[in-house]
Design an enzyme around this catalytic site. Structure first.
Site, PDB file in Angstrom:
ATOM      1  N   THR A   1     -23.363  34.290  61.808  1.00  0.00           N
ATOM      2  CA  THR A   1     -24.259  33.139  61.952  1.00  0.00           C
ATOM      3  C   THR A   1     -23.984  32.305  60.709  1.00  0.00           C
ATOM      4  OG1 THR A   1     -26.065  34.184  60.751  1.00  0.00           O
ATOM      5  CG2 THR A   1     -26.035  34.518  63.133  1.00  0.00           C
ATOM      6  N   HIS A   2     -24.119  31.012  60.819  1.00  0.00           N
ATOM      7  CA  HIS A   2     -23.780  30.092  59.709  1.00  0.00           C
ATOM      8  C   HIS A   2     -22.350  30.327  59.220  1.00  0.00           C
ATOM      9  CE1 HIS A   2     -28.170  29.311  59.403  1.00  0.00           C
ATOM     10  NE2 HIS A   2     -28.254  30.604  59.663  1.00  0.00           N
TER      11      HIS A   2
ATOM     12  N   SER B   1       5.757  22.685  62.607  1.00  0.00           N
ATOM     13  CA  SER B   1       5.619  21.473  61.811  1.00  0.00           C
ATOM     14  C   SER B   1       7.010  20.890  61.586  1.00  0.00           C
ATOM     15  CB  SER B   1       4.982  21.814  60.463  1.00  0.00           C
ATOM     16  OG  SER B   1       5.370  20.875  59.479  1.00  0.00           O
TER      17      SER B   1
ATOM     18  N   LYS C   1       5.126  26.870  59.555  1.00  0.00           N
ATOM     19  CA  LYS C   1       3.882  26.573  60.264  1.00  0.00           C
ATOM     20  C   LYS C   1       3.876  27.020  61.716  1.00  0.00           C
ATOM     21  CE  LYS C   1       0.573  24.818  59.104  1.00  0.00           C
ATOM     22  NZ  LYS C   1       0.109  23.464  58.788  1.00  0.00           N
TER      23      LYS C   1
ATOM     24  N   ASN D   1       1.005  26.185  64.525  1.00  0.00           N
ATOM     25  CA  ASN D   1      -0.259  25.454  64.627  1.00  0.00           C
ATOM     26  C   ASN D   1      -0.947  25.658  65.988  1.00  0.00           C
ATOM     27  OD1 ASN D   1      -0.051  24.344  62.050  1.00  0.00           O
ATOM     28  ND2 ASN D   1       1.236  22.663  62.787  1.00  0.00           N
TER      29      ASN D   1
ATOM     30  N   GLU E   1      -6.827  22.752  69.288  1.00  0.00           N
ATOM     31  CA  GLU E   1      -7.279  21.501  68.666  1.00  0.00           C
ATOM     32  C   GLU E   1      -7.428  20.393  69.701  1.00  0.00           C
ATOM     33  OE1 GLU E   1      -5.469  21.533  64.227  1.00  0.00           O
ATOM     34  OE2 GLU E   1      -4.006  21.548  65.840  1.00  0.00           O
TER      35      GLU E   1
ATOM     36  N   TYR F   1     -24.625  -3.043  95.757  1.00  0.00           N
ATOM     37  CA  TYR F   1     -23.361  -2.962  95.015  1.00  0.00           C
ATOM     38  C   TYR F   1     -23.234  -4.102  94.009  1.00  0.00           C
ATOM     39  CZ  TYR F   1     -18.402  -2.964  93.928  1.00  0.00           C
ATOM     40  OH  TYR F   1     -17.206  -2.942  93.261  1.00  0.00           O
TER      41      TYR F   1
ATOM     42  N   GLN G   1     -17.081  -0.900  89.581  1.00  0.00           N
ATOM     43  CA  GLN G   1     -15.650  -0.584  89.581  1.00  0.00           C
ATOM     44  C   GLN G   1     -15.268   0.180  88.303  1.00  0.00           C
ATOM     45  OE1 GLN G   1     -12.770  -3.400  91.256  1.00  0.00           O
ATOM     46  NE2 GLN G   1     -11.876  -3.561  89.223  1.00  0.00           N
TER      47      GLN G   1
HETATM   48  N1  ARG Z   1     -12.483  -2.098  93.741  1.00  0.00           N
HETATM   49  C1  ARG Z   1     -13.876  -2.135  94.066  1.00  0.00           C
HETATM   50  C2  ARG Z   1     -14.612  -1.037  93.302  1.00  0.00           C
HETATM   51  O1  ARG Z   1     -13.958  -0.159  92.856  1.00  0.00           O
HETATM   52  C3  ARG Z   1     -14.060  -1.922  95.532  1.00  0.00           C
HETATM   53  C4  ARG Z   1     -15.328  -2.478  96.056  1.00  0.00           C
HETATM   54  C5  ARG Z   1     -15.269  -3.968  95.991  1.00  0.00           C
HETATM   55  N2  ARG Z   1     -16.391  -4.536  96.626  1.00  0.00           N
HETATM   56  C6  ARG Z   1     -16.703  -5.796  96.476  1.00  0.00           C
HETATM   57  N3  ARG Z   1     -17.781  -6.208  97.058  1.00  0.00           N
HETATM   58  N4  ARG Z   1     -15.988  -6.611  95.752  1.00  0.00           N
HETATM   59  O2  ARG Z   1     -15.802  -1.035  93.127  1.00  0.00           O
END
Ligand code: ARG
Length: 470
Positions: free
Chosen positions: A159-160, A281, A287, A289, A294, A321, A326
């Site tokens: 721990t720690h 390295s 080395k 690594n 990482e 929408y 997008q």
């Molecule tokens: N390329 C658009 C997206 O990924 C698709 C939908 C586009 N719809 C619109 N009403 N322009 O969201």
């Protein structure tokens, strides 16, 4: 001005879009990954249009053939998006028109890119989640096997980052498996919640055409259609939730990576990395690594960034929408692709780790790691823990002044510190004793760790099986 005759929305515009707009809005360079899923959705939609009487038998056959041909060409690379294709949907409609002429234009009836893209992304991610679970199961198995091969090896529990109490090295390894099993649980819960289809929602309100969203949902492997068309096209919970699970998985891989980095140092020397899973390295010939460990640690940063970025993008959006959405795709694709790179590399690194059991054995009791056992020995003899803690602490202080460990004290030293410390206290000054004694549920006793090993091996097998089930 760009002349873009393939646009899906040119009718009411006198001019084409400005280049700057076209360049800003184009998404095909990344959403092309959705092409196979868009084509699956198109086939389901074609069948629904046919059942609605909007495609006749011959048209349906030609449509499905063309979609199959297009799918084959997409997968072989024979059909590719061009610079003029705004997005995956535009590119695939072009492909269909090239094959079918005017008939290709019938498929868009009753469908919008809004319900299409939401459907595509769900399909893509449900597939991706299965691939991820398969890779997580491999890492779980690699850790379980390493634990099995080193079932008797003790390690300094910390721990720690300081020696605390002895544990089995296997117990420590399995402590990295449990979080992964929870990640798989989370992905499976996510999958059940995401198995609902947006297709049929159209732009936002559904369609006046006699479509059958339940039928397309079933054909695409969903449990059913989303009951609210506005929600269907607005909801990106499945994106945010997936990205959270991806980030948490990334954090788990990072913590494992950090421990391997420590274990592989010459200061720890608990493990040696296999040549195939470590790097050299360019200047220091000696080395070796731990780059995989990482990178696992480093990737967590961008995964955390992705969930944060998408939540910030979503927070102010009015329904339904908005084009902002997008921006959900690149983080999703990146999270999936990075994890699919990191997981197999980590699994390979873990399965080939050489454990230095002599070193672990020798360093486990150092740093007075058995001091709690002395205190608990006194407690078993009726000493209040508060006093027992003080007494054991005095022993540690005495050891420190002499530069020795607890078991190197003389019998007289024990009794000098406290009369209740008769020499039989030596019985708990052994790593084996300390391990065996911690035998309650969750403890590091070998019998308990064996139970964990068996259970986790079974869990990993079950996870692998889920990943390949439909
Ligand atoms: N390329 C658009 C997206 O990924 C698709 C939908 C586009 N719809 C619109 N009403 N322009 O969201």
């Amino acid at each position: 001005m760009t002349d873009a005759p393939r646009r899906l929305w040119g009718g009411r515009f006198a001019s084409g879009p400005a280049d700057a707009l076209a360049q800003l809005s184009v998404s095909v360079q990344f959403d092309w990954r959705l092409a196979p899923y868009d084509l699956l959705g198109s086939k389901a939609h074609a069948r629904v249009l046919h059942r609605a009487g909007l495609l006749d038998d011959d048209e349906l056959t030609r449509m499905l053939d063309a979609l199959d041909g297009l799918a084959a060409d997409v997968s072989s690379g024979a059909f590719r998006p061009t610079a003029d294709d705004e997005d995956v949907h535009t590119a695939l409609e072009r492909g269909l028109l090239e094959r079918l002429g005017a008939l290709g234009g019938k498929l868009r009836a009753g469908r919008s890119r809004n319900d299409q893209v939401a459907t595509d992304l769900r399909l893509y991610l449900r597939d991706a989640v299965r691939q991820l679970v398969a890779r997580i199961a491999e890492l779980e198995t690699a850790l379980v096997s390493l634990a099995e091969r080193n079932a008797d090896v003790p390690a300094p529990g910390m721990t720690h980052l300081q020696h605390a109490q002895p544990v089995l090295f296997a117990h420590q390894l399995l402590a990295h498996v449990h979080p992964l099993t929870r990640d798989v649980d989370r992905l499976r819960d996510w999958d059940a919640r995401t198995a609902w289809s947006p297709l049929g929602a159209g732009a936002l309100a559904g369609s006046s055409l006699p479509l059958d969203p339940e039928a397309t949902a079933r054909e695409l492997g969903f449990r059913g259609a989303i009951p609210n068309s506005i929600d269907a096209v607005s909801d990106r919970d499945f994106v945010a939730e997936f990205l959270f699970v991806a980030a948490l998985l990334g954090v788990h891989l990072s913590r494992l990576g950090e421990e391997v980095c420590l274990w592989a140092t010459s200061e720890f020397s608990w493990v040696r990395l296999d040549d195939a899973f470590s790097t050299g390295s360019s200047i220091m010939p000696q080395k070796k690594n731990p780059d995989i460990a990482e990178l696992a640690r480093g990737k967590a940063g961008r995964l955390i960034g992705h969930v944060t970025g998408v939540l910030a993008m979503l927070k102010g959006l009015p329904l339904a929408y908005d084009r902002d959405m997008q921006e959900d795709k690149e983080p999703v694709f990146d999270a999936v692709e990075q994890l699919l790179l990191v997981l197999p590399a980590l699994a390979g690194m873990v399965s080939t780790l050489q454990v230095n059991s002599e070193r672990l054995e020798a360093t486990t009791p150092t740093g007075h790691a058995l001091a709690t056992d002395v205190a608990e020995w006194l407690v078993r003899r009726g000493v209040p823990f508060r006093d027992a803690h003080e007494i054991s602490g005095s022993l540690v202080q005495l050891c420190d002044t002499r530069g020795i460990e607890l078991w190197q004290l003389e019998d007289a030293d024990f009794t000098a510190v406290d009369a209740r410390l008769d020499p039989s206290v030596r019985s708990v000054l052994s790593v084996r004793g300390a391990l065996e004694a911690r035998s309650a549920v969750g403890g590091t006793a070998p019998s308990r760790v064996a139970e964990q090993l068996a259970a986790l091996a079974e869990t990993a097998t079950e996870h692998a099986a889920w990943a390949t089930r439909d």
